[in-house]
Design a protein around this motif. Structure first.
Motif, short mmCIF file in Angstrom:
data_model
loop_
_atom_site.label_atom_id
_atom_site.label_comp_id
_atom_site.label_asym_id
_atom_site.label_seq_id
_atom_site.Cartn_x
_atom_site.Cartn_y
_atom_site.Cartn_z
N LEU A 52 35.88 39.58 24.74
CA LEU A 52 36.79 40.12 25.74
C LEU A 52 38.11 40.54 25.10
O LEU A 52 38.73 39.74 24.39
N PRO A 53 38.56 41.77 25.33
CA PRO A 53 39.88 42.17 24.81
C PRO A 53 40.97 41.25 25.38
O PRO A 53 40.89 40.83 26.54
N GLN A 54 41.95 40.96 24.58
CA GLN A 54 43.00 40.03 24.98
C GLN A 54 43.69 40.45 26.27
O GLN A 54 44.00 39.61 27.11
N ASP A 55 43.90 41.74 26.47
CA ASP A 55 44.59 42.20 27.68
C ASP A 55 43.72 42.10 28.93
O ASP A 55 44.19 42.37 30.03
N GLN A 56 42.47 41.67 28.76
CA GLN A 56 41.56 41.53 29.90
C GLN A 56 41.23 40.06 30.21
O GLN A 56 40.42 39.77 31.09
N GLU A 57 41.85 39.14 29.52
CA GLU A 57 41.54 37.72 29.68
C GLU A 57 41.80 37.19 31.08
O GLU A 57 41.17 36.24 31.52
N VAL A 58 42.71 37.81 31.83
CA VAL A 58 42.98 37.40 33.20
C VAL A 58 41.71 37.53 34.06
O VAL A 58 41.56 36.84 35.06
N PHE A 59 40.79 38.39 33.65
CA PHE A 59 39.58 38.60 34.42
C PHE A 59 38.57 37.46 34.30
O PHE A 59 37.65 37.37 35.10
N ILE A 60 38.77 36.56 33.36
CA ILE A 60 37.93 35.36 33.31
C ILE A 60 38.13 34.56 34.59
O ILE A 60 37.18 34.23 35.29
N GLU A 61 39.38 34.29 34.91
CA GLU A 61 39.71 33.54 36.13
C GLU A 61 39.39 34.34 37.38
O GLU A 61 38.94 33.79 38.38
N LEU A 62 39.65 35.65 37.35
CA LEU A 62 39.36 36.49 38.52
C LEU A 62 37.87 36.52 38.84
O LEU A 62 37.49 36.44 40.00
N ASN A 63 37.02 36.64 37.82
CA ASN A 63 35.58 36.63 38.07
C ASN A 63 35.15 35.30 38.69
O ASN A 63 34.40 35.27 39.66
N GLN A 64 35.67 34.21 38.16
CA GLN A 64 35.33 32.88 38.69
C GLN A 64 35.78 32.75 40.15
O GLN A 64 35.00 32.38 41.02
N ALA A 65 37.02 33.06 40.40
CA ALA A 65 37.58 32.87 41.75
C ALA A 65 36.98 33.83 42.77
O ALA A 65 36.60 33.41 43.88
N LEU A 66 36.88 35.10 42.42
CA LEU A 66 36.40 36.07 43.39
C LEU A 66 34.91 35.95 43.66
O LEU A 66 34.44 36.25 44.75
N SER A 67 34.14 35.47 42.70
CA SER A 67 32.71 35.26 42.94
C SER A 67 32.46 34.13 43.94
O SER A 67 31.38 34.04 44.52
N GLN A 68 33.47 33.31 44.18
CA GLN A 68 33.37 32.25 45.18
C GLN A 68 33.69 32.77 46.58
O GLN A 68 33.32 32.15 47.57
N ARG A 69 34.38 33.92 46.64
CA ARG A 69 34.83 34.46 47.94
C ARG A 69 34.02 35.66 48.40
O ARG A 69 33.88 35.89 49.60
N TRP A 70 33.55 36.46 47.46
CA TRP A 70 32.86 37.70 47.80
C TRP A 70 31.36 37.47 47.96
O TRP A 70 30.81 36.51 47.41
N PRO A 71 30.67 38.33 48.71
CA PRO A 71 29.23 38.17 48.91
C PRO A 71 28.41 38.55 47.67
O PRO A 71 28.77 39.46 46.93
N ASN A 72 27.33 37.83 47.50
CA ASN A 72 26.39 38.11 46.42
C ASN A 72 25.72 39.46 46.67
O ASN A 72 25.48 39.83 47.81
N ILE A 73 25.45 40.18 45.60
CA ILE A 73 24.80 41.48 45.70
C ILE A 73 23.59 41.48 44.76
O ILE A 73 23.70 41.03 43.62
#
Length: 107
Positions: A61-82
């Motif tokens: 993962l590029p360093q400037d995209q590391e915030v997306f580690i937490e976003l993927n974890q958190a948002l996958s708990q809130r959004w519907p499975n596809i």
């Protein structure tokens, strides 16, 4: 290491990645997809399918995209499975090459 959906997916959400996922670990938000890292089996099938190169292995993962580690974890708990390819936004092609789209993420 799980795979992470990054900023390039915002406002594109093509969904090609969803169809190849053997464990259905993708979740759909208003204008982005994310991967649940606890469900991802690191098969790497999704990464080459993304037409905007938005998916990375966590260890690449590029360093400037590391915030997306937490976003993927958190948002996958809130959004519907596809489990099937979604319909991308009508203007997705206009956003394909746009950089710095984080401010457009709809949670």
């Amino acid at each position: 290491m799980p795979f992470i959906v990054t900023e390039s997916c915002i406002k594109c959400k093509f969904g090609d990645c969803v169809e190849v996922c053997p464990v259905d670990c993708f979740y759909e938000g208003p204008n982005m997809l994310v991967i649940n890292p606890d469900e991802c089996i690191d098969c790497a099938l999704c990464e080459p399918e993304c037409p905007v190169n938005a998916i990375y292995s966590e260890d690449e993962l590029p360093q400037d995209q590391e915030v997306f580690i937490e976003l993927n974890q958190a948002l996958s708990q809130r959004w519907p499975n596809i489990t099937e390819k979604c319909e991308p936004p009508e203007d997705a092609d206009q956003w394909r090459d746009v950089k710095n789209k984080r401010q457009y993420l709809e949670k």
